[in-house]
Design a protein around this motif. Structure first.
Motif, PDB file in Angstrom:
ATOM      1  N   HIS A   1      31.377  50.352  25.633  1.00 16.71           N
ATOM      2  CA  HIS A   1      31.680  49.138  26.775  1.00 16.71           C
ATOM      3  C   HIS A   1      30.560  48.610  27.325  1.00 16.71           C
ATOM      4  O   HIS A   1      29.402  49.002  26.940  1.00 16.71           O
ATOM      5  CB  HIS A   1      31.695  49.893  28.596  1.00 16.71           C
ATOM      6  CG  HIS A   1      31.622  49.018  29.449  1.00 16.71           C
ATOM      7  ND1 HIS A   1      31.508  49.814  30.778  1.00 16.71           N
ATOM      8  CD2 HIS A   1      31.673  47.550  29.893  1.00 16.71           C
ATOM      9  CE1 HIS A   1      32.281  48.008  32.395  1.00 16.71           C
ATOM     10  NE2 HIS A   1      31.448  47.764  31.503  1.00 16.71           N
TER      11      HIS A   1
ATOM     12  N   GLU B   1      27.454  40.969  36.672  1.00 17.14           N
ATOM     13  CA  GLU B   1      28.891  41.010  37.174  1.00 17.14           C
ATOM     14  C   GLU B   1      30.045  40.115  36.382  1.00 17.14           C
ATOM     15  O   GLU B   1      31.140  40.415  36.895  1.00 17.14           O
ATOM     16  CB  GLU B   1      29.683  40.994  39.057  1.00 17.14           C
ATOM     17  CG  GLU B   1      28.242  42.087  39.147  1.00 17.14           C
ATOM     18  CD  GLU B   1      28.541  41.640  41.028  1.00 17.14           C
ATOM     19  OE1 GLU B   1      29.442  40.948  41.716  1.00 17.14           O
ATOM     20  OE2 GLU B   1      28.262  42.887  41.473  1.00 17.14           O
TER      21      GLU B   1
ATOM     22  N   LYS C   1      36.221  39.713  30.064  1.00 18.91           N
ATOM     23  CA  LYS C   1      35.686  39.376  30.772  1.00 18.91           C
ATOM     24  C   LYS C   1      34.090  38.656  30.441  1.00 18.91           C
ATOM     25  O   LYS C   1      33.085  39.523  30.454  1.00 18.91           O
ATOM     26  CB  LYS C   1      35.699  40.277  31.605  1.00 18.91           C
ATOM     27  CG  LYS C   1      35.590  39.231  33.372  1.00 18.91           C
ATOM     28  CD  LYS C   1      35.207  40.352  34.867  1.00 18.91           C
ATOM     29  CE  LYS C   1      34.925  39.953  35.856  1.00 18.91           C
ATOM     30  NZ  LYS C   1      34.548  40.140  37.119  1.00 18.91           N
ATOM     31  N   CYS C   2      34.480  37.271  30.316  1.00 25.48           N
ATOM     32  CA  CYS C   2      33.581  36.655  30.758  1.00 25.48           C
ATOM     33  C   CYS C   2      33.264  35.079  30.880  1.00 25.48           C
ATOM     34  O   CYS C   2      34.305  34.199  30.888  1.00 25.48           O
ATOM     35  CB  CYS C   2      32.247  35.601  28.783  1.00 25.48           C
ATOM     36  SG  CYS C   2      31.244  35.504  28.297  1.00 25.48           S
TER      37      CYS C   2
ATOM     38  N   GLN D   1      32.200  41.765  31.481  1.00 21.75           N
ATOM     39  CA  GLN D   1      32.880  42.735  31.321  1.00 21.75           C
ATOM     40  C   GLN D   1      33.806  43.122  30.258  1.00 21.75           C
ATOM     41  O   GLN D   1      34.781  42.760  30.085  1.00 21.75           O
ATOM     42  CB  GLN D   1      33.108  43.556  32.620  1.00 21.75           C
ATOM     43  CG  GLN D   1      33.010  43.589  33.940  1.00 21.75           C
ATOM     44  CD  GLN D   1      31.788  44.549  34.149  1.00 21.75           C
ATOM     45  OE1 GLN D   1      32.037  45.828  33.568  1.00 21.75           O
ATOM     46  NE2 GLN D   1      30.999  45.151  34.453  1.00 21.75           N
TER      47      GLN D   1
ATOM     48  N   ARG E   1      27.674  45.871  28.637  1.00 18.86           N
ATOM     49  CA  ARG E   1      26.902  45.000  29.731  1.00 18.86           C
ATOM     50  C   ARG E   1      25.868  44.675  29.311  1.00 18.86           C
ATOM     51  O   ARG E   1      24.697  45.092  28.209  1.00 18.86           O
ATOM     52  CB  ARG E   1      26.595  46.054  30.151  1.00 18.86           C
ATOM     53  CG  ARG E   1      28.304  47.004  31.171  1.00 18.86           C
ATOM     54  CD  ARG E   1      27.912  48.114  31.797  1.00 18.86           C
ATOM     55  NE  ARG E   1      27.476  48.881  30.947  1.00 18.86           N
ATOM     56  CZ  ARG E   1      26.938  49.851  32.323  1.00 18.86           C
ATOM     57  NH1 ARG E   1      27.301  50.179  33.710  1.00 18.86           N
ATOM     58  NH2 ARG E   1      26.354  51.249  31.753  1.00 18.86           N
TER      59      ARG E   1
END
Length: 284
Positions: free
Chosen positions: A248, A158, A220-221, A161, A250
């Motif tokens: 995307h 999570e 987002k990391c 992203q 993941r």
């Protein structure tokens, strides 16, 4: 290539099958299937949500094309239990391409049929004005041990992203030293960067891209991520990237890479998913 092509002057009777559907855009379906042409055959699943075609190399690299229910004007599936079947990808793509060019109509639609039990996968396009129906049939066969299986995952990190422009990522991959056996993909929250490293016959190399380089749509990391993959498995994804607009990225905690690629057609979009195992998890 196992296919049959026929053009007749009278549309005649309709086909009654356990599965049938009217595809809105042949072009989109063709591009989705071209994106997963990393092996000769694909495995097809006929499910309530649509058709899923998977191809891969013994589950080390698995590509899945989703021809979802919303990509059909009509999607009809009986209560029959559909056993997954194998199909020649090149033959299927060629048949769809032939049908799409069969008439002079502007419509990009066609009908698909499958009756299960080893029957052929049928494609039909009707030009009502010209009173012409064009049909193709592609043989199906039982799945052997070399066909890819689908494993749905829900254990992605999570904290990570990242969405990239597909054209940017394919350019990155084409810059990788082809003599390199393994490629390490690293993401850092320190400077919001994406880095690739490896060793080839000419020595070590490195490429680095920052989140504001124009290659990223979102970044987002929240923790350092670094995993290694075989060069050939990474490059297997480039065919799909050529047809995509965005991807995307993941990761699972143990380094399984998933690329969800968006492929577009006029007023529609579809998705292809690539799963790549890290080199550390592959027995040498």
């Amino acid at each position: 290539m196992n296919l049959e092509i026929g053009t007749q002057a009278d549309p005649g009777s309709t086909i009654t099958s356990s599965f049938s559907g009217d595809v809105i855009s042949i072009k989109l379906v063709v591009n989705l299937l071209k994106a997963i042409q990393i092996t000769k055959d694909a495995t097809c699943h006929v499910v309530e949500e649509g058709l899923m075609f998977s191809a891969g190399d013994n589950s080390r690299v698995v590509a899945v094309a989703y021809v979802k229910k919303n990509m059909f004007e009509n999607y009809r599936r009986s209560n029959t239990v559909f056993v997954p079947f194998a199909i020649d990808l090149a033959a299927l793509v060629n048949c769809l391409s032939i049908v799409s060019l069969a008439t002079g109509v502007l419509s990009d639609t066609c009908s698909l049929f499958y009756d299960g039990n080893g029957g052929p996968f049928e494609i039909m396009r009707e030009d009502i004005n010209a009173h012409v129906v064009t049909k193709c049939k592609v043989n199906t066969y039982d799945i052997d041990g070399n066909n890819a299986t689908i494993e749905m995952r829900d254990d992605f990190m999570e904290s990570f992203q990242v969405i990239m422009k597909a054209s940017a990522l394919v350019n990155v991959f084409y810059e990788i030293d082809s003599t390199c056996e393994r490629v390490t993909m690293s993401f850092s929250p320190v400077d919001n960067s994406f880095r690739l490293t490896g060793k080839g016959t000419k020595g070590s190399w490195e490429m680095k891209y920052h989140h504001d380089s124009g290659s990223f749509i979102s970044f987002k990391c929240e923790e350092e991520i670094s995993f290694s993959y075989h060069y050939s498995y990474i490059m297997a994804c480039t065919k799909a990237l050529i047809h995509a607009t965005r991807v995307h990225l993941r990761f699972t905690p143990n380094g399984i890479l998933c690329m969800l690629l968006q492929i577009e057609a006029p007023k529609q979009e579809g998705y292809v998913e690539f799963t790549v195992l890290p080199s550390e998890s592959i027995a040498e």
